[in-house]
Design an enzyme around this catalytic site. Structure first.
Site: not given
Length: 287
Positions: A2-3, A92, A111
């Site tokens: 994400p930016e 997750h 992740r």
């Protein structure tokens, strides 16, 4: 990863949903999520209320009523969601904040690269030194042309790599670097210090405008990004360079190509975005 537009989208969603909510319990399912003492983290947030959700670069700053702040970095695929009290953890889910109003705030991360740090409010740089090193926000107010002229003149890096350096300008990642370079007709391998004031002025305008547009479209979903409402971003439908390898340039029709710049995949137009040598020839001709 994400930016800035994606993190800002998450920030706005959390602001609407959880400010005022009091944390009654914390369930830490993945202790490595927490930088530092995990029990101290749990103790430090329990019974506090969320008072504001701020952002600096790609960091979320979850302000609490007891003078603490949760600094949250989503890294590759971190996501927040706000659920009912009956909702069970997902595969997750790494941490759950239970609220007094019978809701749960989930942080999920496939992740498992994201991290949280508990700090004293407005003293985040003491516990997260990387925040202190961040460059200015890519906004009209914070990103001055004089600043850009100064820092760009000091570097021989390819401009694409320079834009990805969070210590120079905060929040620009791979997607938006490709976009603003295409819009500015700058080749991604151009040595940073060779850019003219005119080129930097145009680049600055495009950086600021692109971030505004991306935030207005709730960010870009390329792989898995979604906001706290579970909605994907829409800006992927507006991209002009990133992900368009093999497709015609939207400006001149030339086939877009992809190379590696600083180990990052980089898509550009080989005609519109001229190489450094071609730029110098063009400048010399116009002079």
């Amino acid at each position: 990863m994400p930016e800035l537009p994606e993190v800002e989208t998450v920030r706005r969603g959390l602001e609407k949903l959880i400010v005022g909510g009091q944390i009654t319990q914390v369930h830490l399912l993945y202790p490595k999520l927490i930088n530092g003492d995990s029990q101290a983290f749990i103790t430090g947030v329990t019974n506090a209320s969320f008072t504001a959700i701020d952002r600096r670069g790609k960091y979320l700053l979850l302000r609490l009523s007891n003078g603490h702040t949760i600094v949250s970095h989503l890294r590759m695929e971190g996501q927040y969601s706000v659920e009912s009290i009956e909702t069970r953890p997902y595969k997750h889910t790494e941490i759950i904040f239970e609220l007094l109003d019978q809701r749960r705030v989930f942080y999920n991360d496939t992740r498992r690269f994201g991290r949280m740090t508990l700090t004293n409010t407005h003293f985040e740089i003491n516990d997260v030194p990387s925040i202190a090193k961040l460059g200015p926000e890519p906004t009209e107010k914070d990103l001055a042309l004089d600043y850009m002229v100064d820092i760009f003149s000091r570097s021989k890096k390819p401009v694409k790599s320079f834009l990805l350096d969070q210590n120079q300008i905060a929040g620009i990642g791979n997607i938006y670097a490709d976009e603003v370079l295409w819009q500015s007709k700058i080749h991604p391998e151009t040595p940073t210090k060779t850019l003219t004031v005119r080129e930097l002025s145009l680049l600055r305008e495009n950086i600021i405008a692109e971030m505004k547009r991306a935030i207005a479209h709730h960010g870009t979903t390329v792989h898995s990004f979604s906001n706290v409402f579970g909605e994907v971003g829409q800006f992927q439908n507006e991209l002009q360079a990133y992900g368009r390898v093999g497709q015609p340039c939207l400006r001149c029709g030339t086939t877009m190509v992809k190379i590696k710049v600083g180990q990052r995949g980089t898509t550009f137009c080989p005609v519109c975005q001229m190489t450094h040598d071609r730029r110098i020839d063009e400048i010399n001709r116009t002079n």
